[in-house]
Write a protein that holds these residues in place. Structure first.
Motif, PDB file in Angstrom:
ATOM      1  N   THR A  69       0.843  -1.201   0.000  1.00 22.29           N
ATOM      2  CA  THR A  69       0.000   0.000   0.000  1.00 22.29           C
ATOM      3  C   THR A  69       0.879   1.252   0.000  1.00 22.29           C
ATOM      4  N   LYS A  72       2.125   1.882  -3.419  1.00 20.06           N
ATOM      5  CA  LYS A  72       1.046   2.380  -4.292  1.00 20.06           C
ATOM      6  C   LYS A  72       0.724   3.843  -3.984  1.00 20.06           C
ATOM      7  N   MET A  75       3.391   5.838  -5.702  1.00 21.92           N
ATOM      8  CA  MET A  75       3.138   5.854  -7.150  1.00 21.92           C
ATOM      9  C   MET A  75       1.916   6.699  -7.517  1.00 21.92           C
ATOM     10  N   GLY A  76       1.164   7.123  -6.520  1.00 27.75           N
ATOM     11  CA  GLY A  76      -0.068   7.865  -6.804  1.00 27.75           C
ATOM     12  C   GLY A  76      -1.183   6.970  -7.319  1.00 27.75           C
ATOM     13  N   LEU A  77      -1.045   5.655  -7.098  1.00 32.65           N
ATOM     14  CA  LEU A  77      -2.112   4.727  -7.516  1.00 32.65           C
ATOM     15  C   LEU A  77      -3.229   4.720  -6.474  1.00 32.65           C
ATOM     16  N   LEU A  78      -2.873   5.079  -5.238  1.00 33.61           N
ATOM     17  CA  LEU A  78      -3.850   5.261  -4.164  1.00 33.61           C
ATOM     18  C   LEU A  78      -3.644   6.669  -3.616  1.00 33.61           C
ATOM     19  N   ARG A  79      -4.719   7.256  -3.122  1.00 33.51           N
ATOM     20  CA  ARG A  79      -4.601   8.601  -2.534  1.00 33.51           C
ATOM     21  C   ARG A  79      -4.789   8.527  -1.030  1.00 33.51           C
ATOM     22  N   GLU A  97      -4.349  13.126 -13.483  1.00 34.53           N
ATOM     23  CA  GLU A  97      -3.714  11.954 -14.093  1.00 34.53           C
ATOM     24  C   GLU A  97      -2.522  12.299 -15.017  1.00 34.53           C
ATOM     25  N   LEU A 100       0.301  13.272 -12.830  1.00 34.32           N
ATOM     26  CA  LEU A 100       0.727  12.099 -12.057  1.00 34.32           C
ATOM     27  C   LEU A 100       1.559  11.166 -12.932  1.00 34.32           C
ATOM     28  N   ASN A 101       1.145  11.046 -14.195  1.00 41.26           N
ATOM     29  CA  ASN A 101       1.900  10.183 -15.110  1.00 41.26           C
ATOM     30  C   ASN A 101       3.314  10.698 -15.320  1.00 41.26           C
ATOM     31  N   ARG A 104       5.115   9.576 -12.317  1.00 41.59           N
ATOM     32  CA  ARG A 104       5.325   8.113 -12.370  1.00 41.59           C
ATOM     33  C   ARG A 104       6.463   7.736 -13.296  1.00 41.59           C
TER      34      ARG A 104
END
Ligand code: ADP
Ligand code: MG
Length: 274
Positions: A69, A72, A75-79, A97, A100-101, A104
């Motif tokens: 977690t 993630k 990685m900004g996959l979860l906030r 997004e 964020l990309n 990433r």
């Protein structure tokens, strides 16, 4: 072979807007009082950490304590529900997004089970992100793929399929794929899990070598204490949703809290209730 330069995905620029700069004191990864829950179930509470450039930072803790977690979140996959997460000084909270990309692109993620595409060859797997995120020519991509496979000791394996590889080889290809976009940070989720001790040590050596050779900052998440202590400059123990302790492996061994000592020595009894 020299690699063609990739465009900088997240350039911090100086006054003139020309040269990428990052003051040495700015941590590459920083979490400030980050709390996170899944559907009301609290996973991490007020986690803070700061990782300087070039460090190999280990994260250990019981299964389910929130190690994956944490990656993630980075990685900004979860906030997070609360707190701030910064990559190279830039807060990723509230980024959309496309931005964020960009962030990433500076992070190379090595997933626990390598997560290779089974229907693609090794070469196609490593090239995937390059075709997706860059406008490099086929020849340039081919050269980068060969270079990355070389770095992980998988020279000439482009035409093989993942099903033809051992667990350790799959991990290496996963690492090569993460390296292809020239990340500044490598995030490893359980790099030694599922591997026999010798192959696990080879992967440890690779993590160390890449950190030295490429100067990448690394976050290694693992419940294998021995492997983590062999590579990490500092290790953070997560316990009961919080940071239990952060210190060098030597310091943790000499002056670890009761929780840390129980975990490190694998004792069935103590403050950690299994
Ligand atoms: N997608 C999800 N939905 C709900 N709960 C989740 C999800 N992913 C993980 N969890 C829960 O969050 C906690 C932390 O999980 P994880 O970060 O995967 O732990 P670790 O990597 O340390 O083993 C666990 O209790 C797990 O069950
Ligand atoms: Mg995990």
């Amino acid at each position: 072979m020299t690699r063609p330069p990739l465009p900088d995905a997240n350039p911090a620029t100086d006054e003139a807007g020309a040269t990428p700069v990052l003051a040495p004191e700015v941590p590459v990864i920083e979490l400030r009082n980050v709390s996170f829950s899944f559907g009301g179930h609290s996973v991490l509470t007020e986690v803070s950490l700061s990782i300087p450039k070039g460090e190999i930072f280990g994260v250990m803790g019981m299964s389910g304590c929130g190690k994956s977690t944490l990656l993630k979140l980075i990685m900004g996959l979860l906030r997070p529900d609360d707190g701030d997460i910064r990559v190279k000084g830039r807060s990723i909270i509230g980024l959309h997004e496309p931005e964020l990309n960009e962030v990433r692109r500076t992070l190379g993620m090595c997933f626990q089970y390598a997560a290779l595409f089974d229907s693609m060859t090794v070469g196609e797997n490593v090239a995937f992100g390059l075709y997706r995120h860059t406008r490099l020519s086929r020849g340039e991509v081919t050269d980068i793929v060969a270079d990355c496979l070389d770095r992980v000791g998988m020279t000439g394996s482009e035409a093989l399929y993942p099903s033809e590889l051992s667990g350790g080889m799959r991990k290496r290809v996963g690492i090569a794929r993460a390296l292809a976009l020239q990340p500044e940070v490598m995030l490893y989720d359980e790099p030694s899990s599922g591997l026999d001790p010798i192959v696990a040590s080879v992967i440890d050596g690779l993590i160390l070598h890449l950190a030295d050779d490429l100067g990448v900052t690394s976050v290694v998440v693992s419940h294998h204490v021995r492997n983590l202590f062999a590579v990490a400059d500092r290790v953070m123990m997560l316990h009961d949703r919080r940071v239990e302790q952060v210190a060098s492996p030597e310091e943790l061994q000499a002056n670890g809290s009761e929780v840390v000592r129980q975990f490190v020595h694998g004792r069935p009894t103590g403050p950690i209730i299994v």
